[in-house]
Design an enzyme around this catalytic site. Structure first.
Site, PDB file in Angstrom:
ATOM      1  N   ARG A 323       0.850  -1.188   0.000  1.00 36.92           N
ATOM      2  CA  ARG A 323       0.000   0.000   0.000  1.00 36.92           C
ATOM      3  C   ARG A 323       0.892   1.247   0.000  1.00 36.92           C
ATOM      4  O   ARG A 323       1.616   1.494   0.972  1.00 36.92           O
ATOM      5  CB  ARG A 323      -0.912   0.013   1.229  1.00 36.92           C
ATOM      6  CG  ARG A 323      -1.856  -1.175   1.322  1.00 36.92           C
ATOM      7  CD  ARG A 323      -3.010  -1.070   0.340  1.00 36.92           C
ATOM      8  NE  ARG A 323      -3.764  -2.306   0.241  1.00 36.92           N
ATOM      9  CZ  ARG A 323      -4.762  -2.643   1.055  1.00 36.92           C
ATOM     10  NH1 ARG A 323      -5.092  -1.836   2.045  1.00 36.92           N
ATOM     11  NH2 ARG A 323      -5.409  -3.778   0.887  1.00 36.92           N
ATOM     12  N   GLU A 325       0.638   4.251   0.767  1.00 40.35           N
ATOM     13  CA  GLU A 325      -0.074   5.273   1.530  1.00 40.35           C
ATOM     14  C   GLU A 325       0.894   5.929   2.505  1.00 40.35           C
ATOM     15  O   GLU A 325       1.542   5.245   3.293  1.00 40.35           O
ATOM     16  CB  GLU A 325      -1.251   4.654   2.286  1.00 40.35           C
ATOM     17  CG  GLU A 325      -2.287   4.009   1.369  1.00 40.35           C
ATOM     18  CD  GLU A 325      -3.345   3.235   2.152  1.00 40.35           C
ATOM     19  OE1 GLU A 325      -3.171   3.086   3.386  1.00 40.35           O
ATOM     20  OE2 GLU A 325      -4.311   2.781   1.534  1.00 40.35           O
ATOM     21  N   ARG A 331      -0.581   1.803  13.259  1.00 39.09           N
ATOM     22  CA  ARG A 331      -1.170   0.576  12.711  1.00 39.09           C
ATOM     23  C   ARG A 331      -1.036   0.459  11.191  1.00 39.09           C
ATOM     24  O   ARG A 331      -1.600  -0.445  10.598  1.00 39.09           O
ATOM     25  CB  ARG A 331      -2.644   0.493  13.091  1.00 39.09           C
ATOM     26  CG  ARG A 331      -3.529   1.594  12.501  1.00 39.09           C
ATOM     27  CD  ARG A 331      -4.989   1.345  12.815  1.00 39.09           C
ATOM     28  NE  ARG A 331      -5.858   2.271  12.089  1.00 39.09           N
ATOM     29  CZ  ARG A 331      -7.180   2.159  12.046  1.00 39.09           C
ATOM     30  NH1 ARG A 331      -7.768   1.168  12.697  1.00 39.09           N
ATOM     31  NH2 ARG A 331      -7.901   3.023  11.370  1.00 39.09           N
ATOM     32  N   HIS A 332      -0.294   1.382  10.552  1.00 39.01           N
ATOM     33  CA  HIS A 332      -0.157   1.352   9.107  1.00 39.01           C
ATOM     34  C   HIS A 332       1.269   0.999   8.680  1.00 39.01           C
ATOM     35  O   HIS A 332       2.239   1.457   9.282  1.00 39.01           O
ATOM     36  CB  HIS A 332      -0.540   2.701   8.490  1.00 39.01           C
ATOM     37  CG  HIS A 332      -2.014   2.936   8.435  1.00 39.01           C
ATOM     38  ND1 HIS A 332      -2.677   3.640   9.414  1.00 39.01           N
ATOM     39  CD2 HIS A 332      -2.952   2.544   7.537  1.00 39.01           C
ATOM     40  CE1 HIS A 332      -3.974   3.688   9.117  1.00 39.01           C
ATOM     41  NE2 HIS A 332      -4.162   3.026   7.993  1.00 39.01           N
ATOM     42  N   GLU A 479      -9.517  -2.161  13.172  1.00 38.82           N
ATOM     43  CA  GLU A 479      -9.888  -3.015  12.041  1.00 38.82           C
ATOM     44  C   GLU A 479      -8.780  -4.008  11.707  1.00 38.82           C
ATOM     45  O   GLU A 479      -7.608  -3.649  11.635  1.00 38.82           O
ATOM     46  CB  GLU A 479     -10.174  -2.159  10.810  1.00 38.82           C
ATOM     47  CG  GLU A 479     -10.575  -2.971   9.579  1.00 38.82           C
ATOM     48  CD  GLU A 479     -10.505  -2.161   8.302  1.00 38.82           C
ATOM     49  OE1 GLU A 479     -10.211  -2.743   7.250  1.00 38.82           O
ATOM     50  OE2 GLU A 479     -10.723  -0.934   8.365  1.00 38.82           O
ATOM     51  N   SER A 482     -11.338  -6.541   6.100  1.00 35.51           N
ATOM     52  CA  SER A 482     -12.442  -6.001   5.327  1.00 35.51           C
ATOM     53  C   SER A 482     -12.873  -7.093   4.351  1.00 35.51           C
ATOM     54  O   SER A 482     -12.027  -7.735   3.727  1.00 35.51           O
ATOM     55  CB  SER A 482     -11.992  -4.750   4.565  1.00 35.51           C
ATOM     56  OG  SER A 482     -13.088  -4.148   3.920  1.00 35.51           O
ATOM     57  N   ARG A 534      -1.660  -7.035  12.117  1.00 33.38           N
ATOM     58  CA  ARG A 534      -2.630  -6.396  13.004  1.00 33.38           C
ATOM     59  C   ARG A 534      -3.258  -7.394  13.970  1.00 33.38           C
ATOM     60  O   ARG A 534      -3.492  -7.060  15.141  1.00 33.38           O
ATOM     61  CB  ARG A 534      -3.724  -5.709  12.179  1.00 33.38           C
ATOM     62  CG  ARG A 534      -3.274  -4.421  11.526  1.00 33.38           C
ATOM     63  CD  ARG A 534      -4.461  -3.644  10.982  1.00 33.38           C
ATOM     64  NE  ARG A 534      -4.053  -2.392  10.351  1.00 33.38           N
ATOM     65  CZ  ARG A 534      -4.896  -1.498   9.886  1.00 33.38           C
ATOM     66  NH1 ARG A 534      -6.212  -1.706   9.962  1.00 33.38           N
ATOM     67  NH2 ARG A 534      -4.450  -0.376   9.326  1.00 33.38           N
TER      68      ARG A 534
END
Length: 560
Positions: A323, A325, A331-332, A479, A482, A534
């Protein structure tokens, strides 16, 4: 007069042959240098002779030193039995054992006595080296053992004996090892960038000092920041807690594999390289691909669906997810490990949702009830209090609420929320506290998300087109997964893509192979993607996902 036949002699400069002799000072200096060199040579020779004599007089020289491994298998001692430190908790008195371990600490008490603390994974034991005894341990051996560098690997043979008093500084307190032999397998540097013992407690979180700044606590013990630990991951990961974290993470992967195998899933290995940016085109890493360019996939989503269209019915895989991002949060990551699965739906998408919930309950229950995971969690608890406190109510069913119910619970608790907007991180955390207090659970699922906050391939709710047949999983209000029913109808998928914001072309290079899949007929299906890092982080209550990632990759870190 010189003869004409007499050869011509070469001419000489005026100064040639008349060089000045060395001065008295130069001669004295040269003599001193020569005398100094001779003394050094004599001293070196004397020391070499003394060392040789000591070695000749050393009755224990065959009991210690640098270990030379056999050069061929025929000469290897295949009958030698090695013991794990974990077995020394219950070892019998005077039992002789051989262990390959690290030197956690070394200390020479006197010329006749030295102590070592030996470490293997989460276990430590005190070792005693004393002059004399049945093996005639020499003072040279005592000195050599007491001077071993921390973190060196040694092979030690000795007798297990109970100490006069329990050794409170080691995990094995009821036994100690009286050394008979000690050989060096691999020597660590004398000066290490960080000490493993200083990493045996949680680092400060939040704002840290400047890079390279040394910090100490009130007792004068160095505080090793998270950044320093990650820069020296090989040393940091040797602590008992870190080893336990990654053994638990391995256990989570094995439990996922166990559950998938039990339910007849087919393991696939999809590509992580795509010729075009997909799933909306944002958040992807572009890479050079020969004379062109390619992209690292954000997930195996398209490949899982295509495998369903290949009539595989149930597929799963474990692999990296990328990712792009620029999120610098607890948590990323820009790369993490995904536990992905997809399965055919017979009647209703809740078949997939219920299966996914039971998968997570199976994993959590196993972590809480299987002895090896209980033991590892207790080790983590010593550094990260709360690791043992994950709450899960009895039974095989997860606590499930709808998105609308989640919004209502937040509003009743005084937290602003909207049924038309996705939950923020702060709202998710607040909901986690509510669920923990109201339902006594740290794991729950939210169903029926608004359609517009989900990806274009998410199937809408036939009864309410503003909602979707989608769900998210949460642990401690964070989370971890998903998932959804996917659109399997070609025309519906193309229409949904064109209505996307921004619009997507189903016939473009990046999507045509994917969308064509549904032109050939594909069964209704759904699935999800769990984040391994996670799950491990939130189950143990770790403050940062980097603790549950062996080699973290984030916007600011590409090494080690």
């Amino acid at each position: 007069m010189a003869s004409q036949n007499e050869p011509n002699l070469p001419s000489r400069s005026k100064d040639e042959g008349t060089a000045q002799a060395p001065s008295k000072n130069a001669l004295k200096k040269a003599a001193k240098e020569k005398e100094k060199a001779e003394k050094a040579a004599r001293r070196a020779e004397q020391e070499a002779q003394e060392k040789k004599k000591r070695e000749e007089d050393d009755s224990a020289k065959h009991l210690y030193g640098i270990l030379s491994l056999p050069t061929d298998s025929a000469s290897a001692s295949s009958h030698q039995i090695f013991t794990e430190l974990v077995d020394l908790y219950s070892a019998q008195e005077n039992q002789e054992v051989t262990v390959d371990v690290r030197v956690h600490n070394s200390r020479a008490q006197s010329a006749k006595l030295a102590f070592l603390v030996l470490r293997e994974e989460a276990h430590t034991i005190q070792a005693v080296i004393a002059e004399g005894g049945a093996n005639a341990i020499s003072r040279q051996m005592v000195k050599w053992c007491g001077g071993l560098n921390t973190e060196s690997i040694v092979r030690v043979t000795g007798l297990v004996k109970p100490p006069k008093e329990p050794v409170i500084s080691t995990s094995i307190s009821n036994n100690e090892l009286h050394v008979e032999k000690c050989f060096l397998i691999s020597q660590a540097d004398a000066q290490l960038p960080i000490q493993v013992k200083d990493c045996m407690r949680a680092p400060p979180m939040g704002d840290e000092g400047a890079e390279g700044e040394k910090e100490i606590d009130a007792q004068g013990t160095p505080i090793v920041s998270l950044s320093s630990r990650l820069n020296n991951r090989v040393l940091d990961a040797r602590t008992a807690a870190n080893l336990a974290i990654f053994q638990l993470q391995s256990g989570i992967t094995n439990l996922f594999i166990e559950y998938m195998n039990k339910h007849n899933f087919t393991w696939i290995q999809s590509s992580r390289i795509a010729g075009a940016a997909t799933e909306g085109g944002s958040g992807v890493f572009e890479i050079k691909y020969f004379d062109g360019k390619a992209y690292l996939t954000q997930s195996p989503q398209f490949f899982k669906q295509m495998a369903i269209a290949m009539d595989m019915k149930r597929v799963c895989e474990v692999g990296p997810v990328f990712r792009a991002e620029n999120s610098n949060t607890h948590r990323h990551l820009t790369e993490f490990t995904g536990l992905d699965f997809e399965m055919v739906i017979r009647n209703h998408y809740h078949e997939v949702l219920t299966f996914s919930e039971k998968l997570m309950i199976f994993i959590i229950r196993a972590l809480q009830t299987r002895e090896q995971y209980i033991r590892l969690t207790k080790v983590v608890e010593q550094v990260f209090p709360g690791a043992e406190n994950f709450k899960l109510p009895p039974g095989d069913d997860a606590v499930r609420i709808t998105f609308a119910q989640a919004v209502k619970m937040l509003k009743e608790a005084g937290v602003e929320a909207s049924e038309m907007e996705d939950l923020s991180t702060a709202q998710e955390r607040a909901l986690g506290k509510i669920m923990s207090e109201k339902h006594a659970t740290d794991f729950y699922t939210i169903d029926k998300y608004p359609r517009h906050v989900r990806p274009f391939y998410t199937h809408p709710d036939p009864a309410n087109p503003s909602l979707s047949n989608s769900y998210d999983f949460f642990m401690r209000g964070q989370e971890i997964m998903s998932g959804a029913q996917r659109i399997h109808d070609y025309n519906m998928l193309c229409e949904n893509m064109r209505k996307n914001d921004p619009p997507l072309d189903p016939l473009s290079e990046g999507f045509k192979h994917y969308t064509d899949t549904f032109r050939y007929g594909c069964a209704p299906h759904g699935g999800g993607g769990l984040g391994l890092n996670r799950i491990c982080q939130f189950y143990l209550g770790l403050p940062d996902i980097r603790f549950s990632t062996l080699f973290p990759r984030d916007p600011g870190r590409l090494a080690p």
